[in-house]
Design a protein around this motif. Sequence first.
Motif, PDB file in Angstrom:
ATOM      1  N   LEU A   8      10.322 -12.023  -6.882  1.00  0.00           N
ATOM      2  CA  LEU A   8      11.999 -11.267  -7.063  1.00  0.00           C
ATOM      3  C   LEU A   8      12.409 -10.256  -6.471  1.00  0.00           C
ATOM      4  O   LEU A   8      13.426  -9.497  -6.629  1.00  0.00           O
ATOM      5  N   ILE A   9      11.837  -9.830  -5.317  1.00  0.00           N
ATOM      6  CA  ILE A   9      11.947  -8.896  -4.586  1.00  0.00           C
ATOM      7  C   ILE A   9      13.405  -8.901  -3.966  1.00  0.00           C
ATOM      8  O   ILE A   9      13.758  -9.815  -3.181  1.00  0.00           O
ATOM      9  N   GLY A  10      14.604  -7.974  -4.166  1.00  0.00           N
ATOM     10  CA  GLY A  10      15.903  -7.914  -3.625  1.00  0.00           C
ATOM     11  C   GLY A  10      16.679  -9.157  -4.318  1.00  0.00           C
ATOM     12  O   GLY A  10      17.730  -9.274  -4.074  1.00  0.00           O
ATOM     13  N   LYS A  11      16.196  -9.948  -5.344  1.00  0.00           N
ATOM     14  CA  LYS A  11      16.870 -10.766  -6.037  1.00  0.00           C
ATOM     15  C   LYS A  11      17.611 -10.483  -7.320  1.00  0.00           C
ATOM     16  O   LYS A  11      18.426 -11.152  -8.072  1.00  0.00           O
ATOM     17  N   TRP A  18       0.547   2.741  -3.467  1.00  0.00           N
ATOM     18  CA  TRP A  18      -0.665   2.259  -3.211  1.00  0.00           C
ATOM     19  C   TRP A  18      -0.940   1.099  -2.012  1.00  0.00           C
ATOM     20  O   TRP A  18       0.068   0.641  -1.470  1.00  0.00           O
ATOM     21  N   ARG A  19      -2.001   0.522  -1.710  1.00  0.00           N
ATOM     22  CA  ARG A  19      -2.186  -0.006  -0.565  1.00  0.00           C
ATOM     23  C   ARG A  19      -1.967  -1.760  -0.804  1.00  0.00           C
ATOM     24  O   ARG A  19      -2.159  -1.947  -2.028  1.00  0.00           O
ATOM     25  N   PRO A  20      -0.926  -2.341  -0.101  1.00  0.00           N
ATOM     26  CA  PRO A  20      -0.652  -3.675  -0.460  1.00  0.00           C
ATOM     27  C   PRO A  20      -1.732  -4.752  -0.801  1.00  0.00           C
ATOM     28  O   PRO A  20      -1.969  -5.691  -1.750  1.00  0.00           O
ATOM     29  N   GLU A  21      -3.116  -4.419   0.110  1.00  0.00           N
ATOM     30  CA  GLU A  21      -4.016  -5.228  -0.142  1.00  0.00           C
ATOM     31  C   GLU A  21      -4.996  -5.005  -1.725  1.00  0.00           C
ATOM     32  O   GLU A  21      -5.458  -6.081  -2.173  1.00  0.00           O
ATOM     33  N   ARG A  22      -4.833  -3.950  -2.129  1.00  0.00           N
ATOM     34  CA  ARG A  22      -5.168  -3.545  -3.497  1.00  0.00           C
ATOM     35  C   ARG A  22      -4.187  -4.125  -4.648  1.00  0.00           C
ATOM     36  O   ARG A  22      -4.856  -4.737  -5.464  1.00  0.00           O
ATOM     37  N   TYR A  23      -3.089  -3.928  -4.285  1.00  0.00           N
ATOM     38  CA  TYR A  23      -2.015  -4.647  -5.050  1.00  0.00           C
ATOM     39  C   TYR A  23      -2.515  -6.255  -5.246  1.00  0.00           C
ATOM     40  O   TYR A  23      -2.420  -6.983  -6.359  1.00  0.00           O
ATOM     41  N   SER A  75      15.774  -3.011   0.042  1.00  0.00           N
ATOM     42  CA  SER A  75      15.623  -2.452   1.121  1.00  0.00           C
ATOM     43  C   SER A  75      14.612  -3.172   2.080  1.00  0.00           C
ATOM     44  O   SER A  75      13.687  -3.870   1.548  1.00  0.00           O
ATOM     45  N   ALA A  76      14.865  -2.945   3.484  1.00  0.00           N
ATOM     46  CA  ALA A  76      13.928  -3.560   4.327  1.00  0.00           C
ATOM     47  C   ALA A  76      12.381  -3.286   4.080  1.00  0.00           C
ATOM     48  O   ALA A  76      11.327  -3.937   4.089  1.00  0.00           O
ATOM     49  N   PHE A  77      12.295  -1.895   3.604  1.00  0.00           N
ATOM     50  CA  PHE A  77      10.970  -1.554   3.340  1.00  0.00           C
ATOM     51  C   PHE A  77      10.341  -2.216   2.209  1.00  0.00           C
ATOM     52  O   PHE A  77       9.169  -2.427   2.371  1.00  0.00           O
ATOM     53  N   GLU A  78      11.114  -2.331   1.059  1.00  0.00           N
ATOM     54  CA  GLU A  78      10.635  -3.015   0.176  1.00  0.00           C
ATOM     55  C   GLU A  78      10.127  -4.201   0.251  1.00  0.00           C
ATOM     56  O   GLU A  78       9.163  -5.074  -0.259  1.00  0.00           O
ATOM     57  N   ARG A  79      11.125  -5.033   1.165  1.00  0.00           N
ATOM     58  CA  ARG A  79      10.708  -6.437   1.519  1.00  0.00           C
ATOM     59  C   ARG A  79       9.470  -6.696   2.208  1.00  0.00           C
ATOM     60  O   ARG A  79       8.689  -7.449   2.283  1.00  0.00           O
ATOM     61  N   ASP A  80       9.378  -5.655   3.377  1.00  0.00           N
ATOM     62  CA  ASP A  80       8.027  -5.685   4.127  1.00  0.00           C
ATOM     63  C   ASP A  80       6.864  -5.406   3.221  1.00  0.00           C
ATOM     64  O   ASP A  80       5.797  -5.923   3.512  1.00  0.00           O
ATOM     65  N   PHE A  81       7.009  -4.367   2.381  1.00  0.00           N
ATOM     66  CA  PHE A  81       5.815  -4.031   1.321  1.00  0.00           C
ATOM     67  C   PHE A  81       5.422  -5.448   0.670  1.00  0.00           C
ATOM     68  O   PHE A  81       4.352  -5.597   0.476  1.00  0.00           O
ATOM     69  N   GLY A  82       6.412  -6.025  -0.077  1.00  0.00           N
ATOM     70  CA  GLY A  82       6.122  -7.096  -0.629  1.00  0.00           C
ATOM     71  C   GLY A  82       5.481  -8.261   0.403  1.00  0.00           C
ATOM     72  O   GLY A  82       4.668  -9.136  -0.354  1.00  0.00           O
ATOM     73  N   ASP A  83       6.142  -8.496   1.406  1.00  0.00           N
ATOM     74  CA  ASP A  83       5.529  -9.405   2.234  1.00  0.00           C
ATOM     75  C   ASP A  83       4.008  -9.146   2.530  1.00  0.00           C
ATOM     76  O   ASP A  83       3.168  -9.958   2.648  1.00  0.00           O
ATOM     77  N   CYS A 110       5.841  -3.807  -9.850  1.00  0.00           N
ATOM     78  CA  CYS A 110       6.828  -3.211  -8.979  1.00  0.00           C
ATOM     79  C   CYS A 110       6.209  -2.084  -8.450  1.00  0.00           C
ATOM     80  O   CYS A 110       6.154  -0.989  -8.640  1.00  0.00           O
ATOM     81  N   PRO A 111       5.826  -2.490  -6.828  1.00  0.00           N
ATOM     82  CA  PRO A 111       4.928  -1.718  -6.174  1.00  0.00           C
ATOM     83  C   PRO A 111       5.263  -0.395  -5.383  1.00  0.00           C
ATOM     84  O   PRO A 111       4.398   0.370  -4.945  1.00  0.00           O
ATOM     85  N   VAL A 112       6.772  -0.500  -5.397  1.00  0.00           N
ATOM     86  CA  VAL A 112       7.235   0.566  -4.306  1.00  0.00           C
ATOM     87  C   VAL A 112       7.884   1.819  -5.016  1.00  0.00           C
ATOM     88  O   VAL A 112       8.702   1.694  -5.992  1.00  0.00           O
ATOM     89  N   SER A 113       7.432   2.864  -4.661  1.00  0.00           N
ATOM     90  CA  SER A 113       8.267   4.170  -4.983  1.00  0.00           C
ATOM     91  C   SER A 113       9.059   4.942  -3.858  1.00  0.00           C
ATOM     92  O   SER A 113       8.867   4.422  -2.861  1.00  0.00           O
ATOM     93  N   SER A 114      10.042   5.300  -4.195  1.00  0.00           N
ATOM     94  CA  SER A 114      10.967   5.867  -3.302  1.00  0.00           C
ATOM     95  C   SER A 114      10.242   7.121  -2.486  1.00  0.00           C
ATOM     96  O   SER A 114      10.534   7.423  -1.554  1.00  0.00           O
ATOM     97  N   HIS A 115       9.024   7.573  -3.371  1.00  0.00           N
ATOM     98  CA  HIS A 115       8.263   8.703  -2.519  1.00  0.00           C
ATOM     99  C   HIS A 115       7.231   7.920  -2.183  1.00  0.00           C
ATOM    100  O   HIS A 115       6.311   7.286  -2.598  1.00  0.00           O
ATOM    101  N   ARG A 116       7.374   7.530  -0.756  1.00  0.00           N
ATOM    102  CA  ARG A 116       6.284   6.775  -0.037  1.00  0.00           C
ATOM    103  C   ARG A 116       4.928   6.988  -0.065  1.00  0.00           C
ATOM    104  O   ARG A 116       4.135   6.134  -0.231  1.00  0.00           O
TER     105      ARG A 116
END
Length: 358
Positions: free
Chosen positions: A244-247, A196-201, A223-231, A186-192
């Motif tokens: 499972l992002i957004g699902k 952590w960096r996507p490439e490290r995940y 949210s669009a931010f979480e979708r973009d971060f997952g992508d 679950c990579p995203v916090s509401s406190h941006r």
Amino acid sequence: MIRPDSVATAPASLCILRTSAIGDVTHVVPLLRTVQSHWPATRLTWLIGKLEHRLLGDLPGVEFIVFDKAAGRSGYRAVRTQLAGRRFDALLHMQVALRSNLLSLAVRAPLRIGYDRARAKDLHGLFVNCRIPARSGEHVLDAMGSFLEPLGLKQDQVRWDLPIPESARAFARDHLPDDEPTLVVCPVSSHRLRNWRPERYAAVIDHATHSLGWRVALCGGPSAFERDFGDAILAHARSRPLDLIGKDTLKQLLAVLERATLVLCPDSGPMHMANAVGTPVLGLHAASNPARSGPYSDRQWCVDRYDAAARRFRHKPAAALAWGSKLEYPGVMDLIETDAVIERLEAFATRAVGAQAR
């Protein structure tokens, strides 16, 4: 101020004010369980946020009054209307933000318990007449539990038992259908600045998949931010985790976390949801202190760079900072090395294999 020992018997009714956020409202649940265990006849009413109600609104024995902060003044009016003519023995005012302080005016109660002066802000002291004990070094959950002490009750155990509908568990079983070891990310916090960096995940996900042979599921909100971060994570990964992002709903996420072997995340709501259902957490901490806001039950799998962040950005050790200080600076999460996270993952996997062998 009313003396802390002024209430000696079980109150007939309590009103709890904690509207947000997901992790914090999860920390309130053990307090409710303590009241229900010791004072089963006490009526409990909880002023809670709209999103948070989706997670906890089916807790048995609790009346919920939903505050929709996005509704502006009409949100306050709706709460006042529902509470008109009502009176409680005590208000547990567990949120210090100005919005919550104003909301507390809708609650009529002779005893209004709030935070000690060190943890209060936004004129919180004007809205309470009794304070919890002033303590430093407490986890957030323990601080919330201490709201019972002015009532003569101590939180003597930590129990959640969060309701999970069978339909949510069916969703989790459909996507994670067997007992295969599973890392839920679950990579995203509401406190941006806690992210952590996507490439490290992606590097950790690849290691879990290719080196450990684990299944990996990537979770997040709609949210669009979480979708973009997952992508961005998926673009860097060589493996293909279940996306499972957004699902899922909050209840479905709770069921997914329950089925996970280990959860990887920053300091965020899913961290505390996972802890509440008994799943170990590999938490990523640099912007916040894991001793205060990490997974309550077990922090041994976390990567803690809070002291390094204090020295980098405040030029002093963490021990010299006020308890609860946030270090949300650009780049603070870069202090968490990919290898350190993989080391914790490997250590957990080794212990899990050993436990199965026994």
